[in-house]
Design a protein around this motif. Structure first.
Motif, PDB file in Angstrom:
ATOM      1  N   SER A 175       3.286 -17.317 -16.661  1.00 53.09           N
ATOM      2  CA  SER A 175       1.887 -17.689 -16.003  1.00 53.09           C
ATOM      3  C   SER A 175       1.652 -17.028 -14.513  1.00 53.09           C
ATOM      4  O   SER A 175       0.668 -17.238 -14.043  1.00 53.09           O
ATOM      5  CB  SER A 175       1.364 -19.132 -16.296  1.00 53.09           C
ATOM      6  OG  SER A 175       2.172 -19.778 -15.285  1.00 53.09           O
ATOM      7  N   GLN A 176       2.801 -16.628 -14.030  1.00 54.22           N
ATOM      8  CA  GLN A 176       2.802 -15.848 -12.772  1.00 54.22           C
ATOM      9  C   GLN A 176       3.870 -14.974 -12.505  1.00 54.22           C
ATOM     10  O   GLN A 176       4.852 -15.123 -13.543  1.00 54.22           O
ATOM     11  CB  GLN A 176       2.968 -17.256 -11.616  1.00 54.22           C
ATOM     12  CG  GLN A 176       4.164 -18.062 -11.823  1.00 54.22           C
ATOM     13  CD  GLN A 176       4.045 -19.154 -11.097  1.00 54.22           C
ATOM     14  OE1 GLN A 176       3.097 -19.732 -10.952  1.00 54.22           O
ATOM     15  NE2 GLN A 176       5.144 -19.477 -10.339  1.00 54.22           N
ATOM     16  N   LEU A 193      -2.907 -13.023 -15.111  1.00 51.57           N
ATOM     17  CA  LEU A 193      -2.136 -14.374 -15.234  1.00 51.57           C
ATOM     18  C   LEU A 193      -2.747 -15.537 -14.394  1.00 51.57           C
ATOM     19  O   LEU A 193      -2.900 -16.483 -14.755  1.00 51.57           O
ATOM     20  CB  LEU A 193      -0.559 -14.478 -15.020  1.00 51.57           C
ATOM     21  CG  LEU A 193       0.152 -13.418 -15.952  1.00 51.57           C
ATOM     22  CD1 LEU A 193       1.501 -13.024 -15.293  1.00 51.57           C
ATOM     23  CD2 LEU A 193      -0.081 -13.743 -17.300  1.00 51.57           C
ATOM     24  N   SER A 194      -3.218 -15.204 -13.176  1.00 46.66           N
ATOM     25  CA  SER A 194      -3.910 -16.320 -12.496  1.00 46.66           C
ATOM     26  C   SER A 194      -5.063 -16.755 -12.826  1.00 46.66           C
ATOM     27  O   SER A 194      -5.376 -17.904 -12.806  1.00 46.66           O
ATOM     28  CB  SER A 194      -4.037 -15.544 -10.831  1.00 46.66           C
ATOM     29  OG  SER A 194      -4.571 -16.628 -10.125  1.00 46.66           O
ATOM     30  N   ARG A 230      -4.040 -19.171 -15.493  1.00 52.53           N
ATOM     31  CA  ARG A 230      -3.662 -20.396 -14.678  1.00 52.53           C
ATOM     32  C   ARG A 230      -4.795 -21.184 -14.108  1.00 52.53           C
ATOM     33  O   ARG A 230      -4.834 -22.438 -14.329  1.00 52.53           O
ATOM     34  CB  ARG A 230      -2.539 -20.160 -13.835  1.00 52.53           C
ATOM     35  CG  ARG A 230      -1.937 -21.369 -13.252  1.00 52.53           C
ATOM     36  CD  ARG A 230      -0.545 -20.659 -12.415  1.00 52.53           C
ATOM     37  NE  ARG A 230       0.102 -22.002 -12.155  1.00 52.53           N
ATOM     38  CZ  ARG A 230       1.168 -22.364 -12.798  1.00 52.53           C
ATOM     39  NH1 ARG A 230       1.568 -21.778 -13.960  1.00 52.53           N
ATOM     40  NH2 ARG A 230       1.721 -23.580 -12.548  1.00 52.53           N
ATOM     41  N   GLU A 231      -5.886 -20.415 -13.403  1.00 53.19           N
ATOM     42  CA  GLU A 231      -6.922 -21.208 -12.919  1.00 53.19           C
ATOM     43  C   GLU A 231      -7.604 -21.913 -13.877  1.00 53.19           C
ATOM     44  O   GLU A 231      -8.232 -22.755 -13.588  1.00 53.19           O
ATOM     45  CB  GLU A 231      -7.688 -20.087 -12.141  1.00 53.19           C
ATOM     46  CG  GLU A 231      -7.079 -19.534 -11.020  1.00 53.19           C
ATOM     47  CD  GLU A 231      -7.749 -18.402 -10.441  1.00 53.19           C
ATOM     48  OE1 GLU A 231      -9.008 -18.144 -10.422  1.00 53.19           O
ATOM     49  OE2 GLU A 231      -7.073 -17.318 -10.067  1.00 53.19           O
ATOM     50  N   ILE A 235      -6.638 -23.954 -16.137  1.00 52.06           N
ATOM     51  CA  ILE A 235      -6.060 -25.289 -16.586  1.00 52.06           C
ATOM     52  C   ILE A 235      -5.836 -25.844 -15.061  1.00 52.06           C
ATOM     53  O   ILE A 235      -4.960 -25.618 -14.248  1.00 52.06           O
ATOM     54  CB  ILE A 235      -4.953 -24.831 -17.266  1.00 52.06           C
ATOM     55  CG1 ILE A 235      -4.963 -23.873 -18.495  1.00 52.06           C
ATOM     56  CG2 ILE A 235      -3.887 -26.078 -17.540  1.00 52.06           C
ATOM     57  CD1 ILE A 235      -3.548 -23.205 -18.738  1.00 52.06           C
ATOM     58  N   ILE A 259      -4.008 -27.823 -12.769  1.00 55.26           N
ATOM     59  CA  ILE A 259      -2.680 -28.329 -12.760  1.00 55.26           C
ATOM     60  C   ILE A 259      -2.383 -28.929 -11.390  1.00 55.26           C
ATOM     61  O   ILE A 259      -2.390 -28.063 -10.073  1.00 55.26           O
ATOM     62  CB  ILE A 259      -1.506 -27.397 -12.836  1.00 55.26           C
ATOM     63  CG1 ILE A 259      -1.795 -26.499 -14.319  1.00 55.26           C
ATOM     64  CG2 ILE A 259       0.030 -27.740 -12.591  1.00 55.26           C
ATOM     65  CD1 ILE A 259      -1.056 -25.479 -14.804  1.00 55.26           C
ATOM     66  N   ASP A 293      -0.415 -27.468  -7.843  1.00 55.54           N
ATOM     67  CA  ASP A 293      -0.470 -25.514  -7.693  1.00 55.54           C
ATOM     68  C   ASP A 293      -0.830 -25.309  -6.313  1.00 55.54           C
ATOM     69  O   ASP A 293      -1.577 -26.020  -5.623  1.00 55.54           O
ATOM     70  CB  ASP A 293      -1.162 -25.090  -8.634  1.00 55.54           C
ATOM     71  CG  ASP A 293      -0.697 -24.825 -10.093  1.00 55.54           C
ATOM     72  OD1 ASP A 293       0.655 -25.474 -10.215  1.00 55.54           O
ATOM     73  OD2 ASP A 293      -1.097 -24.359 -10.885  1.00 55.54           O
ATOM     74  N   LYS A 341      -3.000 -17.818  -7.949  1.00 55.36           N
ATOM     75  CA  LYS A 341      -2.665 -19.180  -8.244  1.00 55.36           C
ATOM     76  C   LYS A 341      -1.158 -19.530  -8.446  1.00 55.36           C
ATOM     77  O   LYS A 341      -0.651 -18.537  -9.364  1.00 55.36           O
ATOM     78  CB  LYS A 341      -3.459 -20.134  -9.097  1.00 55.36           C
ATOM     79  CG  LYS A 341      -3.094 -21.496  -9.302  1.00 55.36           C
ATOM     80  CD  LYS A 341      -4.255 -22.198 -10.298  1.00 55.36           C
ATOM     81  CE  LYS A 341      -3.937 -23.857 -10.409  1.00 55.36           C
ATOM     82  NZ  LYS A 341      -4.692 -24.204 -11.263  1.00 55.36           N
ATOM     83  N   GLY A 354       2.297 -21.985  -9.303  1.00 56.73           N
ATOM     84  CA  GLY A 354       2.749 -23.082  -9.930  1.00 56.73           C
ATOM     85  C   GLY A 354       4.161 -23.418  -9.277  1.00 56.73           C
ATOM     86  O   GLY A 354       5.006 -22.536  -9.374  1.00 56.73           O
TER      87      GLY A 354
END
Length: 185
Positions: A85-86, A139-140, A143-144, A146, A148, A151, A181, A183
């Motif tokens: 995811s990054q 990917l960011s 991820r953004e 969700i 978390i 982060d 973003k 993680g």
């Protein structure tokens, strides 16, 4: 006769199937004091993670003479089979613990750590910065979507990260591209 000299009837259960796959009489001294912390056993060339121990402590299973362990085989996965995811990682999982909001840490590109990075959705090693940033931005966005906790942000071009999620999409201090973003775990 000391109660620690008695043997314990150890039963091993495969958590995936529920089937008993081994049983043995063992001296308590050959077993850990407790299964209350994560425990991995090496059996027959494989690693097995203890999912449940009944009872959990040496005092209890020595007294009862019985110990049942539910085990799950530890499955190793080829890095190429993992989706990310990054695009970058930090050196250690706790690298963010002592960083302040204005401090930056160096990251490293994941595609340089595995064979065939494209199979995992990572850009090829020879990708130009625009392609790298395009993939990282996509990917960011995922991820953004969700939330978390913990982060932070990073720049996949300059390979730097920061703990302040408030800097998301603000300019990278080195290249000016929008921060993405990141993680830590």
């Amino acid at each position: 006769m000391s109660w620690f000299s008695r043997k314990v009837n150890l039963t091993l259960v495969d958590d995936a199937t529920g089937a008993v796959f081994a049983s043995s009489m063992m001296p308590p001294s050959d077993l850990p004091d407790s299964f209350q912390v994560d425990t991995t056993l090496h059996l027959g060339g494989d690693d097995w993670s203890v999912i449940l121990a009944e009872p959990e402590t040496k005092a209890e299973f020595t007294k009862s003479g019985k110990l049942t362990l539910r085990l799950r085989k530890v499955e190793m996965m080829a890095p190429e089979a993992i989706s990310f995811s990054q695009l970058d990682i930090s050196e250690r999982f706790d690298d963010n613990e002592n960083l302040g909001a204005d401090e930056w840490i160096t990251t490293r590109a994941l595609n340089a750590t595995i064979d065939n990075p494209e199979a995992s959705g990572l850009p090829p090693l020879d990708a130009d910065p625009e392609e790298v940033y395009r993939v990282a931005s996509t990917l960011s966005e995922l991820r953004e979507s969700i939330p978390i906790e913990g982060d932070g942000v990073y720049c996949p071009i300059c390979h730097v990260a920061n703990i302040d999620i408030g800097k998301l999409r603000s300019p990278c201090p080195k290249c000016g591209r929008g921060l993405l973003k990141f993680g830590w775990t």
